[in-house]
Structure formats: C-alpha cells, structure tokens
Design a protein around this motif. Structure first.
Motif, PDB file in Angstrom:
ATOM      1  N   LEU A   1      40.747  38.885  67.058  1.00 53.01           N
ATOM      2  CA  LEU A   1      42.141  38.457  67.117  1.00 53.01           C
ATOM      3  C   LEU A   1      42.665  38.122  65.719  1.00 53.01           C
ATOM      4  O   LEU A   1      43.765  38.536  65.332  1.00 53.01           O
ATOM      5  N   ALA A   2      41.878  37.376  64.937  1.00 50.00           N
ATOM      6  CA  ALA A   2      42.306  36.969  63.605  1.00 50.00           C
ATOM      7  C   ALA A   2      42.451  38.160  62.670  1.00 50.00           C
ATOM      8  O   ALA A   2      43.258  38.128  61.736  1.00 50.00           O
ATOM      9  N   ALA A   3      41.692  39.213  62.905  1.00 53.13           N
ATOM     10  CA  ALA A   3      41.797  40.405  62.072  1.00 53.13           C
ATOM     11  C   ALA A   3      43.072  41.187  62.361  1.00 53.13           C
ATOM     12  O   ALA A   3      43.569  41.920  61.497  1.00 53.13           O
ATOM     13  N   GLN A   4      43.609  41.047  63.566  1.00 53.43           N
ATOM     14  CA  GLN A   4      44.771  41.839  63.973  1.00 53.43           C
ATOM     15  C   GLN A   4      46.093  41.093  63.852  1.00 53.43           C
ATOM     16  O   GLN A   4      47.143  41.712  63.665  1.00 53.43           O
ATOM     17  N   HIS A   5      46.051  39.764  63.971  1.00 51.57           N
ATOM     18  CA  HIS A   5      47.279  38.979  64.037  1.00 51.57           C
ATOM     19  C   HIS A   5      47.128  37.701  63.214  1.00 51.57           C
ATOM     20  O   HIS A   5      46.030  37.336  62.792  1.00 51.57           O
TER      21      HIS A   5
ATOM     22  N   VAL B   1      49.623  32.778  68.405  1.00 54.42           N
ATOM     23  CA  VAL B   1      49.530  33.824  67.385  1.00 54.42           C
ATOM     24  C   VAL B   1      50.902  34.383  67.076  1.00 54.42           C
ATOM     25  O   VAL B   1      51.806  34.397  67.918  1.00 54.42           O
ATOM     26  N   ARG B   2      51.015  34.821  65.846  1.00 54.29           N
ATOM     27  CA  ARG B   2      52.178  35.600  65.435  1.00 54.29           C
ATOM     28  C   ARG B   2      51.742  37.053  65.410  1.00 54.29           C
ATOM     29  O   ARG B   2      50.895  37.447  64.617  1.00 54.29           O
ATOM     30  N   GLN B   3      52.308  37.845  66.294  1.00 55.73           N
ATOM     31  CA  GLN B   3      51.836  39.204  66.486  1.00 55.73           C
ATOM     32  C   GLN B   3      52.187  40.100  65.310  1.00 55.73           C
ATOM     33  O   GLN B   3      53.272  40.042  64.754  1.00 55.73           O
ATOM     34  N   ARG B   4      51.240  40.957  64.950  1.00 54.05           N
ATOM     35  CA  ARG B   4      51.434  41.976  63.922  1.00 54.05           C
ATOM     36  C   ARG B   4      51.327  43.369  64.518  1.00 54.05           C
ATOM     37  O   ARG B   4      51.146  44.339  63.798  1.00 54.05           O
ATOM     38  N   GLY B   5      51.457  43.451  65.823  1.00 56.55           N
ATOM     39  CA  GLY B   5      51.345  44.719  66.525  1.00 56.55           C
ATOM     40  C   GLY B   5      50.964  44.459  67.966  1.00 56.55           C
ATOM     41  O   GLY B   5      51.029  43.318  68.440  1.00 56.55           O
ATOM     42  N   PRO B   6      50.533  45.498  68.707  1.00 59.09           N
ATOM     43  CA  PRO B   6      50.147  45.302  70.104  1.00 59.09           C
ATOM     44  C   PRO B   6      48.939  44.380  70.228  1.00 59.09           C
ATOM     45  O   PRO B   6      48.061  44.363  69.362  1.00 59.09           O
ATOM     46  N   LEU B   7      48.913  43.613  71.322  1.00 54.09           N
ATOM     47  CA  LEU B   7      47.766  42.751  71.595  1.00 54.09           C
ATOM     48  C   LEU B   7      46.659  43.570  72.244  1.00 54.09           C
ATOM     49  O   LEU B   7      46.896  44.317  73.192  1.00 54.09           O
ATOM     50  N   ARG B   8      45.442  43.404  71.732  1.00 54.56           N
ATOM     51  CA  ARG B   8      44.294  44.096  72.302  1.00 54.56           C
ATOM     52  C   ARG B   8      43.276  43.057  72.745  1.00 54.56           C
ATOM     53  O   ARG B   8      43.089  42.035  72.094  1.00 54.56           O
ATOM     54  N   GLY B   9      42.622  43.335  73.845  1.00 54.83           N
ATOM     55  CA  GLY B   9      41.624  42.412  74.351  1.00 54.83           C
ATOM     56  C   GLY B   9      42.003  41.893  75.724  1.00 54.83           C
ATOM     57  O   GLY B   9      43.066  42.209  76.273  1.00 54.83           O
TER      58      GLY B   9
ATOM     59  N   ALA C   1      47.607  33.403  51.744  1.00 58.96           N
ATOM     60  CA  ALA C   1      48.489  34.554  51.529  1.00 58.96           C
ATOM     61  C   ALA C   1      49.419  34.744  52.711  1.00 58.96           C
ATOM     62  O   ALA C   1      50.601  35.040  52.549  1.00 58.96           O
ATOM     63  N   ALA C   2      48.889  34.583  53.928  1.00 57.01           N
ATOM     64  CA  ALA C   2      49.736  34.727  55.114  1.00 57.01           C
ATOM     65  C   ALA C   2      50.805  33.667  55.150  1.00 57.01           C
ATOM     66  O   ALA C   2      51.938  33.924  55.524  1.00 57.01           O
ATOM     67  N   GLU C   3      50.453  32.444  54.752  1.00 58.20           N
ATOM     68  CA  GLU C   3      51.435  31.356  54.753  1.00 58.20           C
ATOM     69  C   GLU C   3      52.566  31.665  53.796  1.00 58.20           C
ATOM     70  O   GLU C   3      53.737  31.457  54.092  1.00 58.20           O
ATOM     71  N   ARG C   4      52.259  32.183  52.605  1.00 56.04           N
ATOM     72  CA  ARG C   4      53.312  32.491  51.649  1.00 56.04           C
ATOM     73  C   ARG C   4      54.194  33.611  52.162  1.00 56.04           C
ATOM     74  O   ARG C   4      55.410  33.593  51.999  1.00 56.04           O
ATOM     75  N   THR C   5      53.589  34.595  52.826  1.00 54.75           N
ATOM     76  CA  THR C   5      54.372  35.689  53.381  1.00 54.75           C
ATOM     77  C   THR C   5      55.322  35.198  54.449  1.00 54.75           C
ATOM     78  O   THR C   5      56.503  35.553  54.480  1.00 54.75           O
ATOM     79  N   GLU C   6      54.859  34.323  55.348  1.00 59.00           N
ATOM     80  CA  GLU C   6      55.687  33.820  56.431  1.00 59.00           C
ATOM     81  C   GLU C   6      56.801  32.926  55.913  1.00 59.00           C
ATOM     82  O   GLU C   6      57.894  32.890  56.466  1.00 59.00           O
TER      83      GLU C   6
END
Length: 303
Positions: free
Chosen positions: A240-244, A260-268, A295-300
């Motif tokens: 999950l952490a690798a995808q979102h 989670v903040r989605q970065r695409g379709p949810l899998r699992g 890095a994710a925090e700065r992007t968001e």
C-alpha cells in the motif's frame, strides 16, 4: 473582483516567521495559494502557527523570511488595509462605548462602511444598540466585533477562532451569515477554527498547518475524492505504501486501518470508505503511525 482572473486570496512563497523571545520558527518554508472567492478553513493544532499566519496576512506582523501577498497586495499597505478585515481572538473593543458608538466609530474610520450590514449583524444577536460593550456577554462582543468587520465590506475577511465563545445556535447563525456574505458579495473568507464538523458544511478550501509548515492547501471536494479509509490485513502495508501516500495507519493484531491519499487505482483486499472532511483533517493532525516521507509532505503542501 472574483472569477478565474481574480488575484489569489492568499499567496505565500518561502514564508517564515519566528518570535525572537521564543527562539524556534513558528512558520517555516510555507508555500501555498488560496484562490479568490473561497471560504477557507485554516486548521492546525494549538501552536501550529494559525494566528501567526493570519496576523501576517492582516499586516500586524512582517515575515522574517519569504513573502505573503493578499489579493496581490502586500499586507499592511494602504491598498491591502482598504480591502482586508482581520478579526483577532482578543476582539479589541472599547468597553465604555455603546454598540451604536462602536458602529459609529467604524463608519468614521472606513470610507466603504455599510451601516445596514453592521446593524443587521448586531440585531440578529438580539442586543440593543444602546447596550454598553463592557456589559455584553463574550458571545455578544464577538457579534459586535464581527459587525465592525462586515461593515467594512472587505474583499477578504480573516477570522481567528471567531466562534470559540459562542453557543452552538449562535455559531450556526454566524456561519450562515458568513456563507451569505460569500455568496452574495463574493467575499473571500479565511476562518481559523477547531470545530471541524462545522467546517465541513461551510468551507470549500482547506489550509492545514502542521508543526509550522503547510501540509495541505486543497479544494475540499478534491480532498474527499482522492482520499480513502481502508481496512484490511496488515500484511498489505508495504504494498500500500509503495502505491499511495499513507497519511496515517494503525495496526491491531493482523488488521490495519489506514487513511490514504490515492495515487491511482486501489489494489488489494480492502474494505474502502470515502472519508468525511473531518476524518481527513484529523488524520493529518493526529500523532500516530504516520509513514509519509518528507518528500511527499513537501509535494502535498504545494499541490
């Protein structure tokens, strides 16, 4: 001026501020843009820098680093003062003045004064114009201070915890008045508040501070759409952490719940719910098993 070509309500670049006596930075590396015509919820835990940010926007403080602009003007300049109204937590009023005296002062000091709007705000609180400010309840004094702010007919209204001393009925009435102000006149409003359920019904933009940095500056509908509450087997955590972007997760035995903040379709294999705005804000504000990268925090923060 409102619409797509209107200047941003607030815009900050590399904004930083610290009080000399306190040492550390109250705000640091803040980058965000709030569009015009929005009712913005300014959210953060105590000490996150909300009041400082509003004081910077209102021209009461100057940045130690970077820049902040209000309606494409520098805070505190004559242009900004004519277009921006700030209601601080202490709501400074003259206790010996009557309500009428207070509104008369507002009229003398503001060329765009709207007496009808100011009086309407006062009368909706059930207080006579002849009452002395010092004899009013805290909630009534809040109404008088808000009447002064609305009477100025600002293009941007900055409110620092304006409803902390109001009962639930009065809070609902004030929120309705603010929504009407935004709808009828296109007034941009930035509202600092801890009452998260009420923000869900009134605000359409969120500016969230965490530890002196801007973590979210987003449209409310977009936040609801791209976040999800998941429940499933804890063994799926790494995938999950690798995808979102995992905002927060909690594990109990073999079961994990995650915002989670989605970065695409949810899998699992997940049970998926769409979170409320309150769910999202609490998730970002809580101290928990948070796995966001820097890095994710700065992007968001600038998304």
């Amino acid at each position: 001026m409102t619409g797509p070509d209107a200047p941003a309500t607030l815009h900050a670049t590399g904004l930083g501020f610290r009080y000399r006596a306190r040492g550390g930075w109250t705000l640091r590396d803040c980058e965000f843009t709030v569009p015009s015509g929005r009712i913005t919820a300014l959210v953060g835990r105590n000490g996150a820098g909300k009041s400082t940010l509003l004081h910077l926007a209102g021209g009461l403080l100057r940045p130690r680093w970077g820049e902040i602009r209000v309606l494409d003007a520098a805070p505190g300049t004559p242009e900004a003062r004519a277009r921006v109204a700030l209601l601080t937590q202490d709501k400074p009023l003259y206790p010996r003045f009557t309500v009428a005296d207070t509104l008369r002062m507002g009229e003398k000091l503001n060329s765009r004064w709207d007496q009808a709007a100011a009086e309407r705000t006062v009368r909706e609180g059930g207080m006579p114009l002849t009452a002395r400010v010092g004899e009013l309840s805290p909630g009534q004094r809040t109404r008088v201070a808000l009447a002064l702010a609305l009477g100025r007919r600002p293009e941007l209204l900055l409110l620092d915890e304006p409803m902390a001393d109001l009962d639930p009925v009065a809070r609902g009435e004030i929120m309705a008045a603010l929504m009407a102000e935004a709808a009828e006149r296109g007034t941009s409003i930035v509202l600092s508040s801890h009452v998260l359920p009420e923000l869900e019904q009134t605000c359409d933009w969120v500016l969230l501070l965490r530890n002196g940095r801007v973590e979210l500056s987003n449209d409310v509908d977009a936040l609801r759409e791209n976040h999800a509450l998941l429940t499933g087997h804890a063994g799926q955590a790494d995938t999950l952490a690798a995808q979102h972007t995992v905002v927060q997760r909690r594990t109990s035995g073999r079961q994990m719940t995650a915002l989670v903040r989605q970065r695409g379709p949810l899998r699992g294999d997940w049970h998926v719910e769409r979170p409320s705005l309150e769910n999202i804000l609490v998730g970002y504000l809580q101290d928990g098993d948070t796995v966001r990268s820097a890095a994710a925090e700065r992007t968001e923060a600038v998304a």
